[in-house]
Each structure stands twice: as structure tokens, then as C-alpha cells.
Design a protein around this motif. Structure first.
Motif, PDB file in Angstrom:
ATOM      1  N   GLU A 126       0.623   4.000  -2.805  1.00 22.35           N
ATOM      2  CA  GLU A 126       0.063   5.460  -2.506  1.00 22.35           C
ATOM      3  C   GLU A 126       1.146   6.367  -3.044  1.00 22.35           C
ATOM      4  OE1 GLU A 126      -0.603   5.234   1.712  1.00 22.35           O
ATOM      5  OE2 GLU A 126      -2.878   4.917   1.298  1.00 22.35           O
ATOM      6  N   GLU A 127       2.443   6.087  -2.758  1.00 19.75           N
ATOM      7  CA  GLU A 127       3.518   6.995  -2.994  1.00 19.75           C
ATOM      8  C   GLU A 127       3.615   7.269  -4.546  1.00 19.75           C
ATOM      9  OE1 GLU A 127       7.044   5.349  -1.444  1.00 19.75           O
ATOM     10  OE2 GLU A 127       6.727   6.095   0.470  1.00 19.75           O
TER      11      GLU A 127
ATOM     12  N   ARG B 279       0.779  -1.314  -0.115  1.00 18.28           N
ATOM     13  CA  ARG B 279       0.144  -0.077  -0.121  1.00 18.28           C
ATOM     14  C   ARG B 279       0.914   1.259   0.171  1.00 18.28           C
ATOM     15  NH1 ARG B 279      -5.788   1.176   2.930  1.00 18.28           N
ATOM     16  NH2 ARG B 279      -5.932   3.122   2.413  1.00 18.28           N
ATOM     17  N   GLN B 280       1.983   1.261   0.825  1.00 19.87           N
ATOM     18  CA  GLN B 280       2.712   2.659   0.815  1.00 19.87           C
ATOM     19  C   GLN B 280       3.242   2.599  -0.564  1.00 19.87           C
ATOM     20  OE1 GLN B 280       5.793   2.057   3.779  1.00 19.87           O
ATOM     21  NE2 GLN B 280       6.935   4.166   3.147  1.00 19.87           N
TER      22      GLN B 280
END
Length: 312
Positions: free
Chosen positions: A302-303, A298-299
Motif C-alpha cells: 500500500e505504501e 499489505r502495508q
């Protein structure tokens, strides 16, 4: 200014300025669409669409500038709705995946099965198409996630992330002369036989063509298809030598065929996952992505979505 006006402008541009089609899509009348567009133009003080009599023929200069803003406003409105749903109910809703035939058939099944077990209340919609169609479905908002090998990185409206690398294999029926060789397979040997492989723009076909071009060879491609199962069927019938994605070869199902290693002949391919830039993803969408490609946490996603330019 209201969302119906913005939708009228967006759908008019998408439909090729066909107001009858726009009216049907927005469940209104053609005069109603014309009125919404005219009222927005009057409020903004600019003409968005060029006209020939009562017929719309294209976007004006200001219209070209304003359309991306309209797209972003409507995208953010959808993001608000999705965010609200995510906070209220994390395990219900829908997820649309657009993928090429090869990805849907060979790469996605396990991820889809696991997702259904984790999120039984989420409706999963699978759409198949060419890489170009996958990109278009994402851009039009008809799909949340797109998966393909070719073309996705060519659209600035999309954020693309690498999922996994794969190679091609050559498939032949039992008793084929290529099985008698002692040295590694060569491109020149392949040119001695009819070849059956993917259509242009599908499943690494560009790397296949590039390999022959670099050697100054012209392969005799007699049949091309979108799907590896079709290719293998014609190979079984003895109509040629097949070049398919290695992931598409299953020794148990394809017991009538032999796979020959070809990673040394063709460039390695990268399957990519694409998202519409600026989109809001529900929590379960991130779960699907990470299950399909564990490196895309997810990180990481999202980035990527927050970056102005993503290079992969």
C-alpha cells in the motif's frame, strides 16, 4: 461527459486508432464510437485526435495531455467498483496473474495452491508471456499482478517491488567433460562448448551476456528458448551446455542431468512483482502477494502504491 466517451478515447488510442476494432471491443458501432469521441471533443473544446479525412491518424498535442487523465479517471472508476466488491464480499471475485514461463512453472505453483485453499470462491487466471507482454497486460488492465525478472522496472506506469534473489546454474548430461574438472567452473571453459540458454530479455539473459562481455568472450549460443524445460530437453539430447535459473533444476525430475554451481559467474538476479500505479487491490490480492513474497506485506504494498516514485 460520460464513461462511454472516455472508454472510446482510451480504446481508440490503445488500438492504434482502429475504430472498427474499438467498436467490437465496446460492443457498439463504428459511427457510435466516432460520435462519442466527437461529442467529448466538443464538450472539452479541443481536438483529441488528428484526422485525415474521416480516418483518425494519431493524438493531437492536447490529446497527448488529456489521454493520461482519461486513463486515470477510468482507473479510479474501476477502483470504486473493486472497493465496493471488497467491502461486500471479501472472498469472491477474480484475480489475474501475468508471469513469465519460468515464474509460472517454478516460482508460482505453491503460492497458487495455497491461495486456492484459502480463497476457493476466487477465480484465478494465469497468463504467461514475455516480460514485455507481462508489463503490457498490467498497463492495459488485463492483469492485476505481474511477476518477472526482466523489464518490469522500465515502465513508469508500474510500481515494482523485489520478491526474491536467485542465481543461474549450468546443466550438463552424465559423463560431460565439465564434470571432470577440479577447480570452479570458468566462463572460458563454457565458451569451449555450444550453449543453450534463455531468449534475449528472459530470465536473467542480460546478466549472462554481460558476464561474457566483461571478460571479452563470445559464447557460442546455438539454441535459445523461453522455458527452462525446453533448454534442459536439448541438453539431455547432447546438443550443448545449458544455463538456466537454479530454481528450474529439480534433482528428482532432472535425474539425467547434473547441475554445476554458477553463482560466481553471473550477477545475482532479482524477480520483481509489478502492479499498475494507482490501482485498487482486493483484500485477497494482498494475501496472494504476501504468500508469494512474505516481505511484501499489505502495508509495504500500500505504501508503494501511494508513492509517486518507487525505487527498488
Amino acid at each position: 461527459m460520460n464513461f462511454q466517451q472516455l472508454r472510446s478515447v482510451r480504446e481508440t488510442a490503445r488500438s492504434g486508432f482502429n475504430l472498427t476494432e474499438v467498436a467490437a471491443m465496446l460492443y457498439t458501432s463504428q459511427p457510435g464510437v466516432s460520435r462519442q469521441i466527437r461529442e467529448l471533443e466538443e464538450e472539452l473544446g479541443v481536438t483529441i485526435f488528428a484526422r485525415a479525412g474521416k480516418r483518425l491518424t494519431g493524438l493531437t498535442g492536447p490529446g497527448e495531455t488529456l489521454l493520461p487523465i482519461v486513463e486515470r479517471l477510468l482507473q479510479e472508476a474501476e477502483n470504486l467498483r473493486q472497493a465496493g466488491k471488497d467491502f461486500m464480499s471479501r472472498a469472491e471475485g477474480g484475480l489475474s496473474i501475468a508471469a513469465t514461463h519460468s515464474q509460472a512453472r517454478y516460482a508460482l505453483p505453491h503460492a497458487v495452491r495455497d491461495f486456492r485453499e484459502l480463497f476457493p470462491q476466487v477465480t484465478l487466471n494465469l497468463h504467461q508471456g514475455s516480460p514485455k507482454q507481462v508489463a503490457e497486460m498490467l498497463i492495459a488492465g488485463e492483469a492485476d499482478i505481474g511477476i518477472a525478472t526482466e523489464a518490469l522496472a522500465n515502465y513508469p506506469q508500474l510500481v515494482t517491488l523485489p520478491c526474491y534473489r536467485w542465481t543461474h546454474s549450468v546443466v550438463v548430461p552424465h559423463g560431460h567433460p565439465l564434470l571432470e574438472r577440479e577447480e570452479p567452473l570458468t566462463l572460458r571453459q563454457l565458451t569451449e562448448y555450444p550453449i543453450i540458454t534463455y531468449d534475449q530479455g528472459f530470465t536473467g539473459r542480460s546478466h549472462i551476456d554481460d558476464a561474457f562481455d566483461k571478460e571479452g568472450l563470445r559464447p557460442n549460443v546455438v539454441i535459445s528458448a523461453m522455458d527452462a524445460d525446453v533448454i534442459k530437453t536439448y541438453v539431455e539430447l547432447g546438443m550443448g551446455v545449458g544455463i538456466v535459473a537454479s530454481i528450474a533444476v529439480d534433482p528428482e525430475r532432472d535425474h539425467h542431468l547434473h547441475a554445476i554451481e554458477a553463482r560466481h559467474l553471473f550477477e545475482i538476479n532479482v524477480t520483481r512483482l509489478a502492479l499498475r500505479r494507482g490501482t485498487w487491490l482486493r483484500g485477497y490480492a494482498y494475501s496472494f502477494i504476501e504468500n508469494f513474497a512474505p516481505s511484501l506485506t499489505r502495508q509495504v504494498v500500500e505504501e508503494a502504491l501511494s508513492d509517486e516514485i518507487v525505487t527498488v
